[in-house]
Scaffold this motif. Structure first.
Motif, mmCIF file in Angstrom:
data_model
loop_
_atom_site.group_PDB
_atom_site.id
_atom_site.type_symbol
_atom_site.label_atom_id
_atom_site.label_comp_id
_atom_site.label_asym_id
_atom_site.label_seq_id
_atom_site.Cartn_x
_atom_site.Cartn_y
_atom_site.Cartn_z
ATOM 1 N N ALA A 13 32.079 20.054 5.787
ATOM 2 C CA ALA A 13 33.284 19.362 6.239
ATOM 3 C C ALA A 13 33.078 18.658 7.580
ATOM 4 C CB ALA A 13 34.439 20.357 6.354
ATOM 5 N N LEU A 14 31.994 18.993 8.275
ATOM 6 C CA LEU A 14 31.741 18.422 9.598
ATOM 7 C C LEU A 14 30.569 17.454 9.601
ATOM 8 C CD1 LEU A 14 32.169 21.692 11.730
ATOM 9 C CD2 LEU A 14 33.876 19.916 11.265
ATOM 10 N N VAL A 15 30.132 17.042 8.413
ATOM 11 C CA VAL A 15 28.996 16.131 8.290
ATOM 12 C C VAL A 15 29.422 14.917 7.473
ATOM 13 C CG1 VAL A 15 26.644 15.836 7.458
ATOM 14 C CG2 VAL A 15 27.345 18.025 8.415
ATOM 15 N N ASP B 274 35.498 21.094 19.799
ATOM 16 C CA ASP B 274 36.365 21.876 18.909
ATOM 17 C C ASP B 274 37.421 21.029 18.213
ATOM 18 O OD1 ASP B 274 34.919 24.021 19.795
ATOM 19 O OD2 ASP B 274 36.560 25.000 20.871
ATOM 20 N N ALA B 275 37.899 19.984 18.867
ATOM 21 C CA ALA B 275 38.962 19.156 18.294
ATOM 22 C C ALA B 275 38.422 18.025 17.423
ATOM 23 C CB ALA B 275 39.835 18.582 19.411
ATOM 24 N N ASN B 276 37.108 17.861 17.392
ATOM 25 C CA ASN B 276 36.517 16.756 16.627
ATOM 26 C C ASN B 276 36.238 17.161 15.191
ATOM 27 O OD1 ASN B 276 36.582 15.321 18.982
ATOM 28 N ND2 ASN B 276 34.404 15.557 19.449
ATOM 29 N N GLY B 277 36.284 16.194 14.291
ATOM 30 C CA GLY B 277 36.106 16.466 12.876
ATOM 31 C C GLY B 277 34.674 16.426 12.394
ATOM 32 N N GLU B 278 33.730 16.121 13.304
ATOM 33 C CA GLU B 278 32.318 16.070 12.927
ATOM 34 C C GLU B 278 31.467 16.641 14.054
ATOM 35 O OE1 GLU B 278 30.648 12.377 11.322
ATOM 36 O OE2 GLU B 278 32.682 11.573 11.287
ATOM 37 N N TYR B 279 30.241 17.030 13.684
ATOM 38 C CA TYR B 279 29.259 17.363 14.707
ATOM 39 C C TYR B 279 28.976 16.112 15.533
ATOM 40 C CZ TYR B 279 28.343 21.489 11.788
ATOM 41 O OH TYR B 279 28.461 22.643 11.054
ATOM 42 N N GLY C 11 11.849 18.191 12.817
ATOM 43 C CA GLY C 11 11.603 17.890 11.418
ATOM 44 C C GLY C 11 12.563 18.545 10.446
ATOM 45 N N GLU C 12 13.513 19.336 10.937
ATOM 46 C CA GLU C 12 14.422 20.074 10.051
ATOM 47 C C GLU C 12 15.555 19.191 9.535
ATOM 48 O OE1 GLU C 12 17.682 23.748 10.280
ATOM 49 O OE2 GLU C 12 16.344 23.357 11.982
ATOM 50 N N ASP C 13 15.866 19.344 8.252
ATOM 51 C CA ASP C 13 17.068 18.754 7.671
ATOM 52 C C ASP C 13 18.200 19.736 7.946
ATOM 53 O OD1 ASP C 13 19.185 17.787 6.232
ATOM 54 O OD2 ASP C 13 18.161 17.761 4.286
ATOM 55 N N TRP C 14 18.852 19.586 9.109
ATOM 56 C CA TRP C 14 19.830 20.576 9.532
ATOM 57 C C TRP C 14 21.141 20.497 8.753
ATOM 58 C CZ3 TRP C 14 24.020 17.947 11.309
ATOM 59 C CH2 TRP C 14 23.808 16.685 11.876
ATOM 60 N N THR C 15 21.326 19.426 7.956
ATOM 61 C CA THR C 15 22.563 19.329 7.169
ATOM 62 C C THR C 15 22.606 20.383 6.068
ATOM 63 O OG1 THR C 15 21.607 17.710 5.632
ATOM 64 C CG2 THR C 15 22.726 16.851 7.598
ATOM 65 N N GLU C 16 21.451 20.948 5.723
ATOM 66 C CA GLU C 16 21.415 21.952 4.661
ATOM 67 C C GLU C 16 22.132 23.236 5.058
ATOM 68 O OE1 GLU C 16 17.322 22.486 3.721
ATOM 69 O OE2 GLU C 16 17.145 20.590 2.620
#
Length: 223
Positions: free
Chosen positions: A115-117, A139-144, A105-110
């Protein structure tokens, strides 16, 4: 000099015994993972061989995310690098770094790195977190992974191993075997690689046998 079958098989048996010993220490099987993508570059490149351990193995017990205080350094960055196997059909296991744990249930984007979302929680299928688990990233990716749609929130039971260190380029053989299995099947691949191994072993045994015989003959002449 004629070599018996046991002598020809000795190198393969030795390699197998080494793998079994490493697996018993690491607590994971197989104890090695061949890297098939560049998502963990530059520390881990495609074709590298990564030694892994079980997640609760002493002294590497537990899972620690990169954002946690005092996170250990693994493969050139903070936080544990884990191998996880999402249940979605046809997807191969993924080896990425744990960013941080989340609760259902967590809004983990907070508390994520903006820069990774890609967008807010409402724009991400894996947000809010549908269950307890982990947000991960290459590590080489620009997003989670969960923002890019690479993987859902990673349940702890999906995590099969934790990476310890990488050996450059030693994973190419495993990558080749996997590619061959995907292309022609397990049995033809086993027969093909087995034949190559047998020919290589036989040729090596013959070559070294002749060298040894020549040395023996030369020593006898010099006496």
């Amino acid at each position: 000099m004629t070599r018996n079958p046991s002598e020809l098989l000795a190198p393969a048996v030795a390699v197998l015994l080494v793998a079994v010993v490493v697996a018993s220490v690491a607590g994971a099987w197989p104890p090695f993972v061949a890297v098939e993508s560049g998502s963990m570059a530059p520390e881990v490149e495609r074709g590298d061989l990564v030694v892994v351990t079980s997640t609760d193995r002493f002294p590497w017990g537990g899972l620690v995310g990169a954002a946690e205080p005092g996170a250990p350094t693994r493969l050139g960055g903070a936080g544990d690098v884990v191998v996880f196997d999402p249940p979605s059909g046809g997807q191969r296991p993924i080896m990425h770094r744990i960013a941080f744990p989340v609760t259902a249930g967590e809004d983990w984007t907070e508390r994520a790195d903006p820069a990774l979302v890609d967008g807010d929680c409402a724009a991400i299928a894996a947000c809010p977190a549908p269950y307890d688990g982990y947000v991960t990233r290459g590590d080489a990716n620009g997003e989670y992974d969960q923002s890019a749609g690479i993987a859902p929130v990673v349940r702890e039971e999906w995590i099969t191993a934790k990476a310890l260190f990488a050996v450059p380029n030693l994973g190419w053989f495993r990558v080749g075997v996997d590619a061959a299995i995907a292309r022609v099947g397990l049995l033809p691949t086993a027969v093909g690689f087995g034949g190559v191994a047998a020919l290589t072993g036989g040729f090596s045994a013959l070559l070294f046998g002749r060298v040894a015989a020549r040395r023996t003959a030369r020593d006898e002449r010099d006496r």
